[in-house]
Design a protein around this motif. Sequence first.
Motif, PDB file in Angstrom:
ATOM      1  N   ARG A  72     -19.387   5.605  28.535  1.00  0.00           N
ATOM      2  CA  ARG A  72     -18.687   5.258  27.284  1.00  0.00           C
ATOM      3  C   ARG A  72     -17.230   4.869  27.514  1.00  0.00           C
ATOM      4  O   ARG A  72     -16.493   4.627  26.571  1.00  0.00           O
ATOM      5  N   ARG A  73     -16.820   4.851  28.790  1.00  0.00           N
ATOM      6  CA  ARG A  73     -15.451   4.479  29.184  1.00  0.00           C
ATOM      7  C   ARG A  73     -14.389   5.363  28.523  1.00  0.00           C
ATOM      8  O   ARG A  73     -13.365   4.882  28.054  1.00  0.00           O
ATOM      9  N   VAL A  74     -14.679   6.655  28.484  1.00  0.00           N
ATOM     10  CA  VAL A  74     -13.721   7.628  27.962  1.00  0.00           C
ATOM     11  C   VAL A  74     -12.835   8.069  29.128  1.00  0.00           C
ATOM     12  O   VAL A  74     -13.343   8.462  30.179  1.00  0.00           O
ATOM     13  N   GLU A  75     -11.556   7.991  28.946  1.00  0.00           N
ATOM     14  CA  GLU A  75     -10.621   8.401  29.984  1.00  0.00           C
ATOM     15  C   GLU A  75     -10.742   9.902  30.230  1.00  0.00           C
ATOM     16  O   GLU A  75     -10.833  10.685  29.288  1.00  0.00           O
ATOM     17  N   MET A  76     -10.756  10.280  31.519  1.00  0.00           N
ATOM     18  CA  MET A  76     -10.887  11.687  31.888  1.00  0.00           C
ATOM     19  C   MET A  76      -9.656  12.134  32.662  1.00  0.00           C
ATOM     20  O   MET A  76      -9.153  11.406  33.507  1.00  0.00           O
ATOM     21  N   VAL A  77      -9.205  13.337  32.366  1.00  0.00           N
ATOM     22  CA  VAL A  77      -8.149  13.975  33.142  1.00  0.00           C
ATOM     23  C   VAL A  77      -8.791  15.158  33.842  1.00  0.00           C
ATOM     24  O   VAL A  77      -9.345  16.043  33.188  1.00  0.00           O
ATOM     25  N   GLU A  78      -8.745  15.140  35.154  1.00  0.00           N
ATOM     26  CA  GLU A  78      -9.302  16.258  35.921  1.00  0.00           C
ATOM     27  C   GLU A  78      -8.349  17.429  35.835  1.00  0.00           C
ATOM     28  O   GLU A  78      -7.150  17.274  36.045  1.00  0.00           O
ATOM     29  N   TRP A  79      -8.907  18.586  35.514  1.00  0.00           N
ATOM     30  CA  TRP A  79      -8.099  19.802  35.386  1.00  0.00           C
ATOM     31  C   TRP A  79      -8.578  20.790  36.430  1.00  0.00           C
ATOM     32  O   TRP A  79      -9.777  20.942  36.639  1.00  0.00           O
ATOM     33  N   PRO A  80      -7.671  21.481  37.096  1.00  0.00           N
ATOM     34  CA  PRO A  80      -8.082  22.346  38.197  1.00  0.00           C
ATOM     35  C   PRO A  80      -8.869  23.587  37.794  1.00  0.00           C
ATOM     36  O   PRO A  80      -9.667  24.080  38.583  1.00  0.00           O
ATOM     37  N   SER A  81      -8.692  24.088  36.576  1.00  0.00           N
ATOM     38  CA  SER A  81      -9.253  25.397  36.265  1.00  0.00           C
ATOM     39  C   SER A  81      -9.918  25.454  34.896  1.00  0.00           C
ATOM     40  O   SER A  81      -9.299  25.147  33.872  1.00  0.00           O
ATOM     41  N   ALA A  82     -11.174  25.891  34.882  1.00  0.00           N
ATOM     42  CA  ALA A  82     -11.895  26.099  33.627  1.00  0.00           C
ATOM     43  C   ALA A  82     -11.285  27.254  32.839  1.00  0.00           C
ATOM     44  O   ALA A  82     -11.314  27.259  31.611  1.00  0.00           O
ATOM     45  N   ALA A  83     -10.722  28.225  33.549  1.00  0.00           N
ATOM     46  CA  ALA A  83     -10.088  29.362  32.875  1.00  0.00           C
ATOM     47  C   ALA A  83      -8.844  28.901  32.110  1.00  0.00           C
ATOM     48  O   ALA A  83      -8.602  29.364  30.983  1.00  0.00           O
ATOM     49  N   GLU A  84      -8.058  28.007  32.693  1.00  0.00           N
ATOM     50  CA  GLU A  84      -6.873  27.484  31.994  1.00  0.00           C
ATOM     51  C   GLU A  84      -7.279  26.700  30.749  1.00  0.00           C
ATOM     52  O   GLU A  84      -6.679  26.865  29.688  1.00  0.00           O
ATOM     53  N   LEU A  85      -8.275  25.832  30.901  1.00  0.00           N
ATOM     54  CA  LEU A  85      -8.739  25.050  29.747  1.00  0.00           C
ATOM     55  C   LEU A  85      -9.270  25.968  28.656  1.00  0.00           C
ATOM     56  O   LEU A  85      -8.959  25.793  27.480  1.00  0.00           O
ATOM     57  N   GLY A  86     -10.080  26.939  29.048  1.00  0.00           N
ATOM     58  CA  GLY A  86     -10.626  27.876  28.075  1.00  0.00           C
ATOM     59  C   GLY A  86      -9.547  28.669  27.367  1.00  0.00           C
ATOM     60  O   GLY A  86      -9.588  28.860  26.156  1.00  0.00           O
ATOM     61  N   GLY A  87      -8.562  29.122  28.124  1.00  0.00           N
ATOM     62  CA  GLY A  87      -7.465  29.886  27.545  1.00  0.00           C
ATOM     63  C   GLY A  87      -6.703  29.120  26.482  1.00  0.00           C
ATOM     64  O   GLY A  87      -6.229  29.700  25.497  1.00  0.00           O
ATOM     65  N   ALA A  88      -6.597  27.812  26.644  1.00  0.00           N
ATOM     66  CA  ALA A  88      -5.866  26.991  25.677  1.00  0.00           C
ATOM     67  C   ALA A  88      -6.577  26.920  24.329  1.00  0.00           C
ATOM     68  O   ALA A  88      -5.941  26.690  23.307  1.00  0.00           O
ATOM     69  N   VAL A  89      -7.893  27.137  24.330  1.00  0.00           N
ATOM     70  CA  VAL A  89      -8.660  27.041  23.087  1.00  0.00           C
ATOM     71  C   VAL A  89      -9.286  28.366  22.671  1.00  0.00           C
ATOM     72  O   VAL A  89     -10.185  28.406  21.842  1.00  0.00           O
TER      73      VAL A  89
END
Length: 126
Positions: A72-89
Motif C-alpha cells: 500500500r506504499r505506507v511509509e514505515m519508521v523502524e523502531w528499535p523496541s516494542a516495549a517503547e512503542l507499547g509504553g507510548a500507548v
Amino acid sequence: MSEEQGVPPSLDETVRRKVLGLVGLGARGRLVVVGTEQVKIAAQKGNLQLALVAQDVSRHSLEKVVPVLRARRVEMVEWPSAAELGGAVGRETTAAIGIVDQALARGIRGAVAGAAPAGDATRVSR
C-alpha cells in the motif's frame, strides 16, 4: 541498527522522546491504531499515513504487517523496541502503531527526518 542498545545512531534520546510523546498524544486523541492487525486493516482501507514498526518482535509479527504496508506504499519508521512503542500507548509492548492523522504523521516524519543525516535511509522506508 547497529548501536549497543539497538538504537539507530541518528535517532537520539531527544528525538525518541519527541516521537513517543507525539504517538502518546495521538493515542489519546484516537489518531493512531495499535497492533499488527489494526495497522494491517487500516492500511488495507487506505487510512494509514505512517507506521512505526518495532524491530525486536517476532518474524511472524513482522510478516503479518510489513508486506501490506509495502504493498500500500505506507511509509514505515523502524523502531528499535516494542516495549517503547507499547509504553507510548499504554501497553506493555506492541509490534506496530499506525498513524491515521495526516498532521500527526507529518510531525513524526519531521522529527525523524530532522534527526537523520542526508541520505540516511536505514530507518524510514516505503
